[in-house]
Design a protein around this motif. Structure first.
Motif, PDB file in Angstrom:
ATOM      1  N   PRO A   1      11.245  23.481  13.882  1.00 49.07           N
ATOM      2  CA  PRO A   1      10.902  22.189  13.261  1.00 49.07           C
ATOM      3  C   PRO A   1      12.160  21.323  13.123  1.00 49.07           C
ATOM      4  CG  PRO A   1      10.777  23.957  11.645  1.00 49.07           C
ATOM      5  CD  PRO A   1      11.007  24.611  12.965  1.00 49.07           C
ATOM      6  N   VAL A   2      12.026  20.046  13.383  1.00 46.49           N
ATOM      7  CA  VAL A   2      13.154  19.123  13.234  1.00 46.49           C
ATOM      8  C   VAL A   2      12.737  17.968  12.339  1.00 46.49           C
ATOM      9  CG1 VAL A   2      14.302  19.688  15.412  1.00 46.49           C
ATOM     10  CG2 VAL A   2      12.510  17.969  15.393  1.00 46.49           C
ATOM     11  N   ALA A   3      13.708  17.386  11.657  1.00 52.67           N
ATOM     12  CA  ALA A   3      13.411  16.274  10.760  1.00 52.67           C
ATOM     13  C   ALA A   3      13.048  15.034  11.569  1.00 52.67           C
ATOM     14  CB  ALA A   3      14.608  15.997   9.863  1.00 52.67           C
ATOM     15  N   ALA A   4      12.284  14.156  10.919  1.00 52.15           N
ATOM     16  CA  ALA A   4      11.730  12.993  11.623  1.00 52.15           C
ATOM     17  C   ALA A   4      12.819  12.136  12.280  1.00 52.15           C
ATOM     18  CB  ALA A   4      10.921  12.150  10.651  1.00 52.15           C
ATOM     19  N   GLY A   5      13.955  11.976  11.619  1.00 51.95           N
ATOM     20  CA  GLY A   5      14.971  11.063  12.162  1.00 51.95           C
ATOM     21  C   GLY A   5      16.017  11.759  13.031  1.00 51.95           C
ATOM     22  N   ASP A   6      15.905  13.057  13.218  1.00 48.33           N
ATOM     23  CA  ASP A   6      16.926  13.802  13.959  1.00 48.33           C
ATOM     24  C   ASP A   6      16.972  13.403  15.431  1.00 48.33           C
ATOM     25  OD1 ASP A   6      16.971  17.073  12.328  1.00 48.33           O
ATOM     26  OD2 ASP A   6      17.718  15.099  11.746  1.00 48.33           O
ATOM     27  N   ARG A   7      18.193  13.291  15.947  1.00 42.68           N
ATOM     28  CA  ARG A   7      18.317  12.960  17.361  1.00 42.68           C
ATOM     29  C   ARG A   7      18.615  14.202  18.185  1.00 42.68           C
ATOM     30  NH1 ARG A   7      21.944   8.022  18.595  1.00 42.68           N
ATOM     31  NH2 ARG A   7      20.835   8.305  20.562  1.00 42.68           N
TER      32      ARG A   7
ATOM     33  N   CYS B   1      18.365  18.657  18.074  1.00 45.64           N
ATOM     34  CA  CYS B   1      17.833  19.833  17.397  1.00 45.64           C
ATOM     35  C   CYS B   1      18.981  20.558  16.711  1.00 45.64           C
ATOM     36  CB  CYS B   1      17.158  20.751  18.417  1.00 45.64           C
ATOM     37  SG  CYS B   1      16.709  22.357  17.728  1.00 45.64           S
ATOM     38  N   SER B   2      18.788  20.907  15.445  1.00 48.81           N
ATOM     39  CA  SER B   2      19.860  21.584  14.716  1.00 48.81           C
ATOM     40  C   SER B   2      19.957  23.041  15.116  1.00 48.81           C
ATOM     41  CB  SER B   2      19.625  21.447  13.210  1.00 48.81           C
ATOM     42  OG  SER B   2      18.365  22.001  12.891  1.00 48.81           O
ATOM     43  N   ALA B   3      18.939  23.563  15.771  1.00 48.31           N
ATOM     44  CA  ALA B   3      18.950  24.961  16.162  1.00 48.31           C
ATOM     45  C   ALA B   3      19.589  25.178  17.526  1.00 48.31           C
ATOM     46  CB  ALA B   3      17.539  25.534  16.144  1.00 48.31           C
ATOM     47  N   CYS B   4      19.196  24.363  18.498  1.00 44.60           N
ATOM     48  CA  CYS B   4      19.702  24.613  19.828  1.00 44.60           C
ATOM     49  C   CYS B   4      20.469  23.429  20.418  1.00 44.60           C
ATOM     50  CB  CYS B   4      18.562  25.021  20.770  1.00 44.60           C
ATOM     51  SG  CYS B   4      17.486  23.623  21.191  1.00 44.60           S
ATOM     52  N   GLY B   5      20.494  22.306  19.767  1.00 45.37           N
ATOM     53  CA  GLY B   5      21.278  21.184  20.255  1.00 45.37           C
ATOM     54  C   GLY B   5      20.586  20.315  21.294  1.00 45.37           C
TER      55      GLY B   5
ATOM     56  N   GLN C   1       0.833  -1.198   0.000  1.00 50.31           N
ATOM     57  CA  GLN C   1       0.000   0.000   0.000  1.00 50.31           C
ATOM     58  C   GLN C   1       0.865   1.243   0.000  1.00 50.31           C
ATOM     59  OE1 GLN C   1      -3.187   0.094   2.772  1.00 50.31           O
ATOM     60  NE2 GLN C   1      -3.680   2.218   2.364  1.00 50.31           N
ATOM     61  N   LEU C   2       0.455   2.186  -0.748  1.00 51.28           N
ATOM     62  CA  LEU C   2       1.210   3.418  -0.903  1.00 51.28           C
ATOM     63  C   LEU C   2       0.237   4.557  -0.660  1.00 51.28           C
ATOM     64  CD1 LEU C   2       4.072   4.002  -2.408  1.00 51.28           C
ATOM     65  CD2 LEU C   2       2.601   4.841  -4.205  1.00 51.28           C
ATOM     66  N   SER C   3       0.618   5.486   0.157  1.00 49.91           N
ATOM     67  CA  SER C   3      -0.284   6.615   0.301  1.00 49.91           C
ATOM     68  C   SER C   3       0.483   7.913   0.331  1.00 49.91           C
ATOM     69  CB  SER C   3      -1.160   6.460   1.544  1.00 49.91           C
ATOM     70  OG  SER C   3      -0.368   6.486   2.685  1.00 49.91           O
ATOM     71  N   MET C   4      -0.189   8.950  -0.130  1.00 50.49           N
ATOM     72  CA  MET C   4       0.448  10.259  -0.229  1.00 50.49           C
ATOM     73  C   MET C   4      -0.447  11.291   0.430  1.00 50.49           C
ATOM     74  SD  MET C   4       1.620   9.964  -4.113  1.00 50.49           S
ATOM     75  CE  MET C   4       1.253   8.269  -4.453  1.00 50.49           C
ATOM     76  N   GLY C   5       0.105  12.416   0.729  1.00 51.87           N
ATOM     77  CA  GLY C   5      -0.706  13.492   1.288  1.00 51.87           C
ATOM     78  C   GLY C   5      -0.591  13.551   2.787  1.00 51.87           C
ATOM     79  N   GLU C   6      -1.486  14.303   3.400  1.00 51.74           N
ATOM     80  CA  GLU C   6      -1.434  14.503   4.837  1.00 51.74           C
ATOM     81  C   GLU C   6      -1.573  13.180   5.590  1.00 51.74           C
ATOM     82  OE1 GLU C   6      -3.873  18.296   3.884  1.00 51.74           O
ATOM     83  OE2 GLU C   6      -3.302  16.492   2.805  1.00 51.74           O
ATOM     84  N   GLY C   7      -1.191  13.223   6.825  1.00 49.94           N
ATOM     85  CA  GLY C   7      -1.346  12.042   7.655  1.00 49.94           C
ATOM     86  C   GLY C   7      -0.130  11.144   7.600  1.00 49.94           C
ATOM     87  N   GLN C   8       0.639  11.260   6.529  1.00 50.51           N
ATOM     88  CA  GLN C   8       1.782  10.379   6.401  1.00 50.51           C
ATOM     89  C   GLN C   8       3.019  11.024   7.027  1.00 50.51           C
ATOM     90  OE1 GLN C   8       1.204   7.543   5.548  1.00 50.51           O
ATOM     91  NE2 GLN C   8       3.176   6.575   5.153  1.00 50.51           N
ATOM     92  N   THR C   9       3.186  12.298   6.798  1.00 43.59           N
ATOM     93  CA  THR C   9       4.337  12.974   7.361  1.00 43.59           C
ATOM     94  C   THR C   9       3.909  13.662   8.656  1.00 43.59           C
ATOM     95  OG1 THR C   9       3.766  14.804   5.950  1.00 43.59           O
ATOM     96  CG2 THR C   9       5.546  13.386   5.188  1.00 43.59           C
ATOM     97  N   THR C  10       4.484  13.256   9.757  1.00 42.70           N
ATOM     98  CA  THR C  10       4.196  13.921  11.022  1.00 42.70           C
ATOM     99  C   THR C  10       5.325  14.906  11.268  1.00 42.70           C
ATOM    100  OG1 THR C  10       5.153  11.953  11.985  1.00 42.70           O
ATOM    101  CG2 THR C  10       2.786  12.216  12.223  1.00 42.70           C
ATOM    102  N   ARG C  11       4.967  16.125  11.495  1.00 37.16           N
ATOM    103  CA  ARG C  11       5.981  17.157  11.725  1.00 37.16           C
ATOM    104  C   ARG C  11       6.360  17.151  13.191  1.00 37.16           C
ATOM    105  NH1 ARG C  11       6.071  22.555   8.638  1.00 37.16           N
ATOM    106  NH2 ARG C  11       8.214  22.056   9.048  1.00 37.16           N
ATOM    107  N   ARG C  12       7.661  17.290  13.451  1.00 30.10           N
ATOM    108  CA  ARG C  12       8.122  17.336  14.830  1.00 30.10           C
ATOM    109  C   ARG C  12       8.743  18.699  15.098  1.00 30.10           C
ATOM    110  NH1 ARG C  12      12.440  13.305  15.679  1.00 30.10           N
ATOM    111  NH2 ARG C  12      11.989  13.485  17.879  1.00 30.10           N
TER     112      ARG C  12
ATOM    113  N   GLN D   1      18.668  17.465  22.961  1.00 31.74           N
ATOM    114  CA  GLN D   1      18.484  16.069  22.584  1.00 31.74           C
ATOM    115  C   GLN D   1      16.996  15.787  22.422  1.00 31.74           C
ATOM    116  OE1 GLN D   1      20.467  13.154  25.004  1.00 31.74           O
ATOM    117  NE2 GLN D   1      19.830  11.484  23.634  1.00 31.74           N
ATOM    118  N   LEU D   2      16.666  15.106  21.309  1.00 37.80           N
ATOM    119  CA  LEU D   2      15.261  14.877  21.010  1.00 37.80           C
ATOM    120  C   LEU D   2      14.911  13.422  21.303  1.00 37.80           C
ATOM    121  CD1 LEU D   2      15.431  16.615  17.545  1.00 37.80           C
ATOM    122  CD2 LEU D   2      14.402  17.597  19.588  1.00 37.80           C
ATOM    123  N   GLN D   3      13.674  13.209  21.640  1.00 41.29           N
ATOM    124  CA  GLN D   3      13.197  11.843  21.848  1.00 41.29           C
ATOM    125  C   GLN D   3      12.869  11.258  20.499  1.00 41.29           C
ATOM    126  OE1 GLN D   3       9.986  12.300  24.596  1.00 41.29           O
ATOM    127  NE2 GLN D   3      11.360  12.164  26.355  1.00 41.29           N
ATOM    128  N   VAL D   4      13.467  10.109  20.214  1.00 37.78           N
ATOM    129  CA  VAL D   4      13.207   9.468  18.919  1.00 37.78           C
ATOM    130  C   VAL D   4      12.042   8.502  19.065  1.00 37.78           C
ATOM    131  CG1 VAL D   4      14.206   8.115  17.038  1.00 37.78           C
ATOM    132  CG2 VAL D   4      15.620   9.699  18.338  1.00 37.78           C
TER     133      VAL D   4
END
Ligand SMILES: [Zn+2]
Length: 172
Positions: free
Chosen positions: A155-161, A163-167, A136-147, A169-172
């Motif tokens: 905003p930080v990328a989904a796999g980031d451990r 924060c690129s702005a302040c350093g 199954q392949l799906s596109m659009g909202e609901g698939q990408t959760t913004r963190r 540590q993020l919960q993965v």
């Protein structure tokens, strides 16, 4: 799709339409209040340049620029593909106006479509999901959760451990 219209003589109009690899030519004649039209399709390939209409001594010739030029003779209500390029030097070029595609083939505004099924494949729009067997392949909202960073709110990328702005540590 491209389409052009030209006037050959009083009451005679030609409509040229690109349809896939074909060119559809419609000759419309208005005669004593009656309109007659005649239509033929020619395998011309996809135009590389707009068509050209020439007035000739016997009527008119249309030059279509596909993979190689095609010449269609328009004469006395007849449409005929010419096997050999006609002599057109000095022939008058008649103006062709681009026209909007006929209403029948214009696209309707997008509407929600029922799921499309083909064998073991199904497809659905809005949100777009496509299923093929077990895949199954799906596109659009609901698939990408913004963190967002819990510390600074960037905003930080989904796999980031971190924060690129302040350093932070993020919960993965
Ligand atoms: Zn941060």
């Amino acid at each position: 799709m491209s389409a052009y219209v030209g006037h050959l003589a009083a009451g005679t109009q030609v409509q040229i339409m690109q349809q896939g690899n074909q060119t559809q030519i419609t000759l419309m004649t208005q005669n004593a209040g009656q309109q007659q039209s005649q239509s033929s399709s020619f395998a011309t390939g996809v135009w590389k340049l707009p068509p050209t209409l020439f007035r000739t001594t016997s009527g008119a010739v249309l030059r279509l620029e596909g993979d190689r030029p095609s010449f269609i003779q328009l004469q006395a209500g007849q449409l005929q593909a010419l096997a050999t390029p006609p002599e057109l030097s000095g022939a008058e070029v008649l103006p062709l106006q681009p026209i909007a595609a006929p209403a029948a083939s214009t696209l309707e505004p997008l509407q929600p479509l029922p799921p499309l099924k083909m064998g073991n494949m199904s497809m659905q729009m809005q949100p777009m999901t496509m299923q093929m067997g077990d895949m199954q392949l799906s596109m659009g909202e609901g698939q990408t959760t913004r963190r967002f960073c819990s510390q600074c709110g960037q905003p930080v990328a989904a796999g980031d451990r971190f924060c690129s702005a302040c350093g932070q540590q993020l919960q993965v």
